[in-house]
Design a protein around this motif. Structure first.
Motif, PDB file in Angstrom:
ATOM      1  N   HIS A  14       0.802  -1.224   0.000  1.00 52.91           N
ATOM      2  CA  HIS A  14       0.000   0.000   0.000  1.00 52.91           C
ATOM      3  C   HIS A  14       0.834   1.272   0.000  1.00 52.91           C
ATOM      4  N   HIS A  15       1.801   1.356   0.905  1.00 54.69           N
ATOM      5  CA  HIS A  15       2.388   2.670   1.185  1.00 54.69           C
ATOM      6  C   HIS A  15       3.899   2.673   0.962  1.00 54.69           C
ATOM      7  N   ASN A  25      -3.896   4.156   9.101  1.00 49.85           N
ATOM      8  CA  ASN A  25      -2.810   4.802   8.376  1.00 49.85           C
ATOM      9  C   ASN A  25      -1.867   5.508   9.342  1.00 49.85           C
ATOM     10  N   GLY A  34      -7.067   8.565   6.439  1.00 54.46           N
ATOM     11  CA  GLY A  34      -5.677   8.999   6.283  1.00 54.46           C
ATOM     12  C   GLY A  34      -5.266  10.009   7.330  1.00 54.46           C
ATOM     13  N   SER A  86      -1.869  12.791   7.598  1.00 57.70           N
ATOM     14  CA  SER A  86      -0.597  13.219   7.024  1.00 57.70           C
ATOM     15  C   SER A  86      -0.192  14.539   7.656  1.00 57.70           C
ATOM     16  N   HIS A 115      -7.614  10.904   1.934  1.00 54.08           N
ATOM     17  CA  HIS A 115      -6.189  11.210   2.096  1.00 54.08           C
ATOM     18  C   HIS A 115      -5.916  12.655   1.672  1.00 54.08           C
ATOM     19  N   HIS A 159      -5.948   7.274  -2.491  1.00 54.01           N
ATOM     20  CA  HIS A 159      -4.848   8.184  -2.207  1.00 54.01           C
ATOM     21  C   HIS A 159      -4.685   9.228  -3.289  1.00 54.01           C
ATOM     22  N   ILE A 213      -1.177  12.002  -4.300  1.00 57.79           N
ATOM     23  CA  ILE A 213       0.155  12.364  -3.845  1.00 57.79           C
ATOM     24  C   ILE A 213       0.704  13.478  -4.725  1.00 57.79           C
ATOM     25  N   HIS A 231      -2.355   1.857  -4.258  1.00 56.93           N
ATOM     26  CA  HIS A 231      -2.993   2.606  -3.176  1.00 56.93           C
ATOM     27  C   HIS A 231      -2.363   3.959  -2.985  1.00 56.93           C
ATOM     28  N   ASP A 232      -1.082   3.949  -2.818  1.00 55.27           N
ATOM     29  CA  ASP A 232      -0.393   5.179  -2.439  1.00 55.27           C
ATOM     30  C   ASP A 232       0.840   5.270  -3.331  1.00 55.27           C
ATOM     31  N   SER A 239       4.785   7.687  -3.891  1.00 57.23           N
ATOM     32  CA  SER A 239       5.678   8.772  -3.516  1.00 57.23           C
ATOM     33  C   SER A 239       6.321   9.272  -4.794  1.00 57.23           C
TER      34      SER A 239
END
Ligand code: RUQ
Ligand code: CUA
Ligand code: CA
Length: 633
Positions: free
Chosen positions: A136-137, A246, A333, A335, A383, A433, A435, A496-497, A499
């Motif tokens: 996921h992350h 999360n 979520g 953050s 998120h 998500h 980003i 899912h997520d 970066s």
């Protein structure tokens, strides 16, 4: 669910009203995508403005951002997307959204020989031997709140594990099975310097889960697991009674935040949604370290487990280990803003985001006093990402929108106000998500935003009842023009997520450095190439290069256990070989200067071609040897 909100003072581009849309199937007006101006020279720069708002706030004269990256040009960013239950990581270029590579993590993968050679096979076996995982992350390591290009860490939501990927080689090099987790969900490091890698245990179970308290859910718990990044070792857990979902880190090395949607400690949906509030759980890491140091823990499954539950004695007094902050029921979520000031939790079942001022948590007293804002964003907020200019972008799963809002305005506004909302933009459809470039660092780049939509419905050619997901690229660099949707990207289930990392922060190797590998390099010299027998074990070492292996045939006996170690001695980048043996499930990839080893049993007499599965030269098909298995007796 409440009604969708209206927007704030600036109107949205591509907005439909709440009344005339099916939340799971939004229709947007089709627009002509006009490429404005000549192709941008530097990738990522704008070829035109993204549309102006007229006095009624409607979009006019939309000319679009050029996110194309012409053939031969490179992207500005790497995006690391989790593959979800595909178990892998996908590497994209941004803004092109070209998929450049996949990195197998919890899945066996034949093109990269992952899970076939002895080292990766044993790594997967020792981490539980499962055949799949659910990434996921993906979180790249940071130094001083900036990506440092060293590692990427990712969770396994299916089997309670965390993995480390070496960003020099874009390869998974370590996996930790977390024995007190059944499903590791949130994943993040302790910032600013990735001192710990955290895995967030989602599903409450008895700890240890050995048959005790089977049907007594009040005795179940969850843990936050802390690992050191290098060496990648499991250090300690903190146990709580509620579940954990999360997670994200503060920027100062002190606080780690998770959401909890099951403060009720329920086991059914109705039990888990019964209370009006759940938690953001704030872990004070230095305090937990003190407790571990002082031996204030129980060892469970070989792991020191510190009691961080609400009635733990360690939470009495001035410096509690864990603080529980009430937020509206079933948040998702969390953050932390780039400046480290606020942790923002998305409401999921509640149409708000809750803003927690991190500095206030150090004050003694009621942690609920640290809640300094609550903004009404719309239905199903999941998120939140940041552009570094004071804006937050939150996905609205139910409304199929992304909402952009002003963080300080939300702190100043009344609780529950919609006024801080700047803009809402339709997405397609049901986003999880999102980003923004370097959003998880202290210095977001503020240009690109990827929204990871769970449903694609009508956006791509139909391919049967399993639909791709839709990852949408937005340009967010022009606050006057608003968010600009520039690309739909179909993706295999189910990211899912992600970066997004500036390309110049990474320095991947293009050939192996033999010094980085545990196995010795095998040169073409006679001493390096041998076939050795010890009882019924046969050990082969041989080099390979265009267009042959070190031995043109290898003879063994039926029933022998055969280990073949081989080095690709090519120095030229991008010239890969492999070692595949039909009917023995052998398939080892060998990049330039790489050495790998594979062990199998030669259990059937016969002739088996050892061949190279990578197209390495015009004589690639001729690159082969024979494995001759002589019948026993
Ligand atoms: S969490 S969207 Cu792991 Cu939301 Cu998937
Ligand atoms: Cu070596 Cu094909
Ligand atoms: Ca709940």
């Amino acid at each position: 669910m409440t009604q969708s909100t209206s927007t704030g003072d600036k109107s949205a581009t591509e907005r439909t009203s709440a009344d005339d849309r099916d939340p799971l199937f939004a229709r947007i007006p089709r627009r002509d995508f006009v490429k404005a101006g000549a192709a941008a020279g530097a990738m990522g720069s704008l070829a035109g403005c993204t549309g102006l708002l007229d006095s009624d706030g409607d979009t006019q004269a939309a000319a679009d951002v050029d996110a194309s990256v012409p053939p031969g040009e490179l992207d500005d960013y790497y995006a690391f997307l989790s593959g979800g239950h595909s178990g892998d990581i996908r590497v994209y270029g941004v803004p092109s959204m070209r998929q450049i590579m996949r990195i197998p993590v919890f899945n066996v993968e034949s093109a990269r020989g992952y899970g076939f050679d002895d080292e990766t096979h044993e790594m997967l076996q020792e981490a539980g031997g499962y055949t799949w995982g659910d990434t996921h992350h993906p979180r790249p390591s940071q130094t001083d709140n900036q990506y440092d290009g060293e590692w990427l860490f990712v969770n396994d939501k299916a089997n309670g594990r965390m993995a480390r990927i070496d960003l020099k080689y874009f390869e998974t090099d370590a996996i930790i099975d977390l024995p007190n987790h059944q499903g590791t969900h949130g994943a993040c490091m302790l910032m600013p310097d990735s001192r710990y890698v955290f895995g967030v245990g989602e599903l409450r179970v008895p700890i240890p889960n050995d048959g005790r308290d089977l049907d007594d859910p009040s005795e179940y718990g969850s843990t936050l697991s802390a690992m050191s990044p290098d060496p990648f070792d499991h250090e300690w857990d903190v146990r709580v009674d509620c579940n954990l979902d999360n997670g994200d880190s503060g920027k100062e090395g002190e606080w780690f935040f998770t959401t909890s949607y099951n403060s009720e400690e329920g086991v059914t949906e109705s039990e888990m949604t019964a209370a009006d509030t759940d938690y953001v759980v704030a872990f004070n890491v230095p305090r937990i370290e003190d407790a571990v140091e002082a031996g204030e823990y129980d060892e469970v499954n070989g792991v020191p487990v510190v009691d961080g539950s609400e009635d733990s004695p360690l939470n009495d007094g001035d410096e509690p280990l864990v603080r529980y902050i009430d937020v509206p029921t079933n948040p998702h979520g969390v953050s932390v803003t780039p400046d480290g000031q606020y942790a923002i939790a998305s409401g999921k079942l509640d149409p708000t985001c809750t803003i927690i001022e991190i500095g206030q948590l150090n004050e003694v007293g009621d942690p609920n006093d640290a809640v300094v804002g609550r903004v009404n964003v719309g239905n199903g907020p999941l998120h939140t990402a940041y552009d570094g200019r004071g804006h937050a972008y939150t996905t609205l799963f139910v409304d199929s929108q992304v909402v952009k809002w002003d963080i300080e305005a939300a702190v100043d506004a009344e609780m529950g106000s919609e006024d801080p909302v700047i803009e809402k933009h339709d997405v397609h459809y049901s986003p999880g998500h999102l980003i923004a470039a370097e959003s998880y660092t202290g210095d977001p780049q503020g240009d690109w935003l990827i929204v990871l939509n769970k449903l694609s419905k009508d956006r791509f050619l139909p391919v049967g009842p399993v639909f791709p997901e839709n990852d949408q690229l937005f340009y967010i660099g022009d606050d006057d023009a608003g968010m600009e949707l520039v690309k739909d990207t179909p993706t295999y289930p189910e990211p899912h997520d992600a970066s997004i990392v500036r390309a110049d922060r990474l320095d991947p190797a293009s050939v192996y450095d033999p010094d980085d590998l545990e196995l010795d390099f095998i040169s073409p010299s006679d001493e390096d190439n041998f076939i050795e027998r010890d009882g019924d074990q046969v050990h082969v070492e041989m080099y390979n290069q265009r267009n042959h292996f070190g031995f043109s045939d290898i003879t063994v006996q039926e029933g022998d256990e055969v280990t073949i170690r081989s080095t690709n001695i090519e120095q030229e980048e991008d010239i890969l070989h492999s070692l595949a043996i039909p009917e023995h499930d052998v398939n080892v990839k060998l990049a330039p200067q790489e050495t790998r080893e594979v062990t199998f049993t030669a259990d059937e007499p016969g002739v088996y071609w050892i061949y190279c599965a990578y197209f390495c030269s015009a004589l690639h098909l001729e690159m082969r040897s024979r494995l001759l298995v002589e019948p026993a007796d």
